[in-house]
Design a protein around this motif. Sequence first.
Motif, PDB file in Angstrom:
ATOM      1  N   ASP A  10      -0.074  10.812 -23.187  1.00 35.56           N
ATOM      2  CA  ASP A  10      -1.228  11.332 -23.935  1.00 35.56           C
ATOM      3  C   ASP A  10      -0.853  12.449 -24.915  1.00 35.56           C
ATOM      4  OD1 ASP A  10      -0.687  13.435 -22.237  1.00 35.56           O
ATOM      5  OD2 ASP A  10      -2.484  13.160 -21.011  1.00 35.56           O
ATOM      6  N   ASN A  11       0.464  12.742 -25.016  1.00 36.41           N
ATOM      7  CA  ASN A  11       0.960  13.761 -25.952  1.00 36.41           C
ATOM      8  C   ASN A  11       0.427  15.155 -25.652  1.00 36.41           C
ATOM      9  OD1 ASN A  11       2.793  14.113 -28.092  1.00 36.41           O
ATOM     10  ND2 ASN A  11       1.115  14.388 -29.551  1.00 36.41           N
ATOM     11  N   GLU A  12       0.027  15.405 -24.409  1.00 36.22           N
ATOM     12  CA  GLU A  12      -0.473  16.715 -24.008  1.00 36.22           C
ATOM     13  C   GLU A  12       0.676  17.597 -23.522  1.00 36.22           C
ATOM     14  OE1 GLU A  12      -3.559  18.125 -24.043  1.00 36.22           O
ATOM     15  OE2 GLU A  12      -4.251  16.408 -25.206  1.00 36.22           O
ATOM     16  N   TYR A  34      -4.407  26.352 -21.477  1.00 31.44           N
ATOM     17  CA  TYR A  34      -3.499  26.191 -20.350  1.00 31.44           C
ATOM     18  C   TYR A  34      -3.170  27.562 -19.771  1.00 31.44           C
ATOM     19  CZ  TYR A  34      -1.141  26.159 -24.885  1.00 31.44           C
ATOM     20  OH  TYR A  34      -0.815  26.388 -26.198  1.00 31.44           O
ATOM     21  N   ASN A  86       0.048  23.371 -18.021  1.00 38.32           N
ATOM     22  CA  ASN A  86      -1.340  22.931 -17.938  1.00 38.32           C
ATOM     23  C   ASN A  86      -1.872  22.958 -16.513  1.00 38.32           C
ATOM     24  OD1 ASN A  86      -0.460  20.553 -16.689  1.00 38.32           O
ATOM     25  ND2 ASN A  86      -0.514  19.360 -18.561  1.00 38.32           N
ATOM     26  N   THR A 278      -8.316  13.330 -13.768  1.00 40.04           N
ATOM     27  CA  THR A 278      -7.188  13.796 -14.570  1.00 40.04           C
ATOM     28  C   THR A 278      -6.010  14.137 -13.684  1.00 40.04           C
ATOM     29  OG1 THR A 278      -8.702  14.715 -16.214  1.00 40.04           O
ATOM     30  CG2 THR A 278      -6.432  15.497 -16.269  1.00 40.04           C
TER      31      THR A 278
END
Length: 284
Positions: A10-12, A34, A86, A278
């Motif tokens: 998800d490129n997070e 974060y 995160n 999540t």
Amino acid sequence: MTQSVVNQLDNELVFRLERFSNLDQFDSLQQKNYYSIILLYGTRFNLKVGFSEYLLSENYVVCLSPSQLFMISSEEECSGYMLNFNTNVFYTYCHQNEIEIEALLFGNFYGSSFFKLSEKALFIDLINRMTVEIKKDSIARLEVLMAFLKVFLIESVRQKKIFDKEPDRKLVGVQAEILQKLLNAIGHNYTKLHAPRDYANLLLVSSRTLNVITKKYLNQKLTDLIINRIIIAAKRELYLTSKPIKQIAADLGYEDEFYFSRLFKKKVGVSPAIYRNTLSFTRL
């Protein structure tokens, strides 16, 4: 120098380590999505967290939870390091200690989110190890990084406990005694008692007096202090168990599941269901 680990699905951002030589990036009020730990090396600097301002000197560690407003500035030279990670990382890799870590370090329960750095070499060694590991393209790189991060957080808790006991910070007097009784009462009763008046009745002190004390020493309203403790427990249950949200709400003293979900979303930013999904996705 900035090094990052990003979730390729998800490129997070998962984890980031940055070394900085000045405070230019922190000199305006801001918030991050974060957890952030900032090691500051300088003579004097100003720290603003939420609505509180502090004038600090020498070496400090500042711990910030997601979406917490902050600003750091100085007229003198100041350098250091910043760690970002995160929420999923925090609850996936640190879950055995996260209640104490979040409560003590990130200002969600006990108050100030900073402490004076008394063992600089220890933290620099851990950062150097992370720096070496993050450059590797090797198996289990994230797991090794998170092991170092977990040690870093545990050592931070140890040093903050020592810092909070220093004579000029130790709470004394009648108000301090009331505050300690209040914290103990919340710790034992947050699943049953949710209103300030409940704790006022329990401690035989007016709600107004309790609010004055919590605002003075912790810079929090009594209502927020209670809710923050509930949210910490809710996050733990959502990650560590498969209980239905309705059951978690009931265990925390909320018969109305939807009221609990709205309360959780207001404090965390997402619903309990999205929060759990999540974390589950990350764990898979």
